[in-house]
Motif scaffolding. Structure first.
Motif, PDB file in Angstrom:
ATOM      1  N   PHE A  86      -1.139   3.839  -1.338  1.00 21.53           N
ATOM      2  CA  PHE A  86       0.202   3.273  -1.277  1.00 21.53           C
ATOM      3  C   PHE A  86       0.378   2.096  -2.227  1.00 21.53           C
ATOM      4  O   PHE A  86       1.496   1.827  -2.690  1.00 21.53           O
ATOM      5  CB  PHE A  86       0.540   2.863   0.160  1.00 21.53           C
ATOM      6  N   ALA A  90       3.426   2.186  -4.817  1.00 21.36           N
ATOM      7  CA  ALA A  90       4.377   1.080  -4.980  1.00 21.36           C
ATOM      8  C   ALA A  90       4.653   0.808  -6.452  1.00 21.36           C
ATOM      9  O   ALA A  90       5.791   0.546  -6.855  1.00 21.36           O
ATOM     10  CB  ALA A  90       3.833  -0.180  -4.298  1.00 21.36           C
ATOM     11  N   ARG A  95       8.182  -1.094  -5.503  1.00 20.08           N
ATOM     12  CA  ARG A  95       7.538  -1.906  -4.452  1.00 20.08           C
ATOM     13  C   ARG A  95       8.512  -2.276  -3.350  1.00 20.08           C
ATOM     14  O   ARG A  95       8.171  -2.246  -2.167  1.00 20.08           O
ATOM     15  CB  ARG A  95       6.942  -3.161  -5.095  1.00 20.08           C
ATOM     16  N   ARG A  97      11.173  -0.633  -2.461  1.00 17.95           N
ATOM     17  CA  ARG A  97      11.466   0.588  -1.708  1.00 17.95           C
ATOM     18  C   ARG A  97      10.359   0.896  -0.710  1.00 17.95           C
ATOM     19  O   ARG A  97      10.625   1.205   0.463  1.00 17.95           O
ATOM     20  CB  ARG A  97      11.647   1.756  -2.683  1.00 17.95           C
ATOM     21  N   LEU A  98       9.104   0.811  -1.151  1.00 15.70           N
ATOM     22  CA  LEU A  98       7.989   1.113  -0.252  1.00 15.70           C
ATOM     23  C   LEU A  98       7.866   0.061   0.839  1.00 15.70           C
ATOM     24  O   LEU A  98       7.570   0.376   1.994  1.00 15.70           O
ATOM     25  CB  LEU A  98       6.681   1.204  -1.046  1.00 15.70           C
ATOM     26  N   MET A 135       1.352   0.634   3.735  1.00 16.84           N
ATOM     27  CA  MET A 135       2.493   0.554   2.825  1.00 16.84           C
ATOM     28  C   MET A 135       2.911  -0.887   2.556  1.00 16.84           C
ATOM     29  O   MET A 135       3.086  -1.308   1.409  1.00 16.84           O
ATOM     30  CB  MET A 135       3.696   1.301   3.421  1.00 16.84           C
ATOM     31  N   ALA A 139       2.396  -3.673  -0.988  1.00 17.85           N
ATOM     32  CA  ALA A 139       3.728  -3.830  -1.570  1.00 17.85           C
ATOM     33  C   ALA A 139       4.195  -5.276  -1.477  1.00 17.85           C
ATOM     34  O   ALA A 139       4.747  -5.831  -2.430  1.00 17.85           O
ATOM     35  CB  ALA A 139       4.723  -2.901  -0.867  1.00 17.85           C
TER      36      ALA A 139
END
Length: 501
Positions: A86, A90, A95, A97-98, A135, A139
């Motif tokens: 993840f 990102a 980044r 968004r994640l 995630m 990020a």
């Protein structure tokens, strides 16, 4: 030059450039830091908040004793196993968004976990929480590092992040007990829902998206091999800690994990657009920096485990009293995170890592003199406080080192590697130290505490030796150039050395 009285007056020297002082953070920057650090702190709390409540959860939800550990294990597996994947996702897909997707999953899974009445639903919720952690953590870190250029300000926010992460692990253990006793263990989940709602209300307004103009293809073979390899490693370590290092399942998992990571390394050397570019893997700042960070987490988290056994099995402290004793360590880690940026500004991140690990080695080494008398609590409190400060200085130095000289388009990868080191280190420390205790205990008949103390002090000695050895290796192999540049505000560029392989 002389004045009217004939006295010689020295000519004024030309003024040098005015001393630069960084402008204070803007309101938007403060909001960015607050949102990202709040999310990171919440996820750190999640690692430990349910540990104290496990027996109650087992009774309420209907877990058998042998399956109860999956409440913690399922979370740790996903949090550690998917973080590198993840982190790179990102970079490729955004980044912000994640981060937002991870917070949504965290809120929903926490709500489901709080309402769960069957073991399957609760385990599914913990799996989703682990995925959300994998995630959000890299990020959030990459959003921090790209929001602030290399220099003192980035070191400052990374120091705050390190302090809150360390405080989160301690807070989780205490908060879990308080919530379980006063309300219900379900509130350990519901708190996340409230945090997720607040973050989602503010983050879309203050966080800017960052991703490369050209979206690279995702390296599917690399993603599969590294994720399965990390899952196998973490699962093997967990089983070894719960059963023994001779357990066939643990050994097979560890061997399979090592084999998959070797395959991953081979894949990355030949894939056109690798998940982890080979050039990144061969940077000394990345390789040795992450190794130092891994050991920093291995040693301090496992030391808490060892000292918990000492307080409860040797000094006969209650669980509550033992937990309160670690408040001193928690205070030390918070202070360490706050002073680390100043240390890095003065000596550079490499020397912060080396110095922090050396001081931690001395503080931890002093604990080999612990005895069976309650007077030794004073030594424990002083040593853990000093060691906590030093450990966080080393951890922040590691975070600065592995993100310095890395272009913005690879910051998710860099923070993903750092997060992976952190979470694997947390998982690895306890089973390793537990094996040392088990192998060295020779209980005396009638005095079991003496035998336990023998094993504990042996493991503590190994713990201190690991800190010392890592400090020596970091001093030898880490390059100073990538760290010392932090003393120049806004320094940029890839100043790291590459390994010769």
């Amino acid at each position: 030059m002389s004045n009217i009285n004939g006295h010689v007056t020295p000519m004024p020297l030309p003024a040098g450039p005015p001393a630069t002082r960084e402008a204070p953070m803007s309101t938007r920057e403060r909001l960015i830091v607050t949102i990202l650090l709040t999310a990171g702190f919440t996820l750190a709390v999640d690692f430990s908040i349910l540990n104290v409540a496990l027996p109650v959860i087992g009774t309420d939800v209907g877990f058998s004793l042998e399956n109860l550990q999956w409440v913690a294990t399922s979370f740790a597996l996903c949090a550690a196993g998917f973080t590198l994947l993840f982190g790179r996702v990102a970079d490729l897909f955004g980044r912000r968004r994640l981060f937002l997707l991870g917070v949504v999953i965290l809120g929903l899974s926490s709500l489901i976990g709080g309402l769960a009445i069957t073991p399957g639903v609760l385990i599914a919720a913990r799996v989703a929480q682990g995925l959300a952690t994998a995630m959000v953590t890299p990020a959030a870190l990459s959003l921090l590092t790209t929001a602030f250029p290399e220099g003192p300000r980035r070191a400052h926010v990374l120091g705050l992040n390190g302090a809150l992460m360390a405080a989160g692990f301690t807070t989780g253990a205490i908060l879990g007990g308080v919530l379980t006793d006063l309300f219900s263990w379900r509130w350990a989940f519901y708190i996340n829902v409230a945090v997720a709602v607040i973050v989602l209300a503010i983050a879309p307004v203050v966080l800017a998206e960052s991703r490369p103009e050209r979206r690279a293809r995702l390296d599917v073979p690399g993603a599969i091999t590294v994720t399965l390899g990390l899952l196998a490693i973490v699962y093997g370590l967990t089983v070894a800690g719960e059963r023994s290092w001779q357990d066939p399942t643990a050994l097979l998992s560890l061997l399979a994990g090592a084999a998959l990571l070797i395959v991953f390394w081979a894949v990355e050397k030949h894939v056109k657009e690798p998940l982890v570019p080979f050039s990144v893997l061969t940077r000394r700042s990345v390789g040795w920096g992450n190794f130092a960070g891994l050991i920093a987490f291995v040693t301090e988290t496992s030391l808490v485990f060892l000292l918990t056994l000492y307080l409860q099995d040797v000094l006969d402290y209650s669980a509550l009293a033992a937990g309160l004793a670690f408040a001193v360590l928690g205070a030390g880690t918070v202070i360490g995170g706050l002073v680390a940026p100043k240390v890095i500004a003065a000596v550079g991140s490499k020397q912060a890592i080396v110095g922090g690990l050396l001081v931690q080695a001395v503080a931890t080494g002093s604990l080999v003199f612990l005895g069976t008398s309650s007077v030794f609590i004073a030594l424990l409190l002083v040593a853990t406080f000093i060691g906590g400060v030093a450990n966080l200085v080393a951890i922040v130095g590691f975070m600065v080192t592995v993100t310095t000289g890395v272009p913005d388009e690879e910051q998710g990868l860099a923070t993903g590697l750092a997060t992976m080191s952190q979470q694997v280190g947390i998982t690895m420390g306890i089973p390793v130290m537990s094996a040392i205790v088990t192998a060295t205990v020779h209980a005396d008949a009638g005095q079991p505490s003496t035998g336990i103390l023998t094993g504990l002090t042996a493991a503590i000695g190994v713990n201190a030796a690991l800190c010392l050895l890592t400090a020596i290796l970091a001093h030898t192999f880490l390059r100073r150039s990538g760290a010392s540049g932090l003393r120049r505000s806004g320094a940029s560029g890839d100043t790291t050395e590459r390994c010769t392989v």
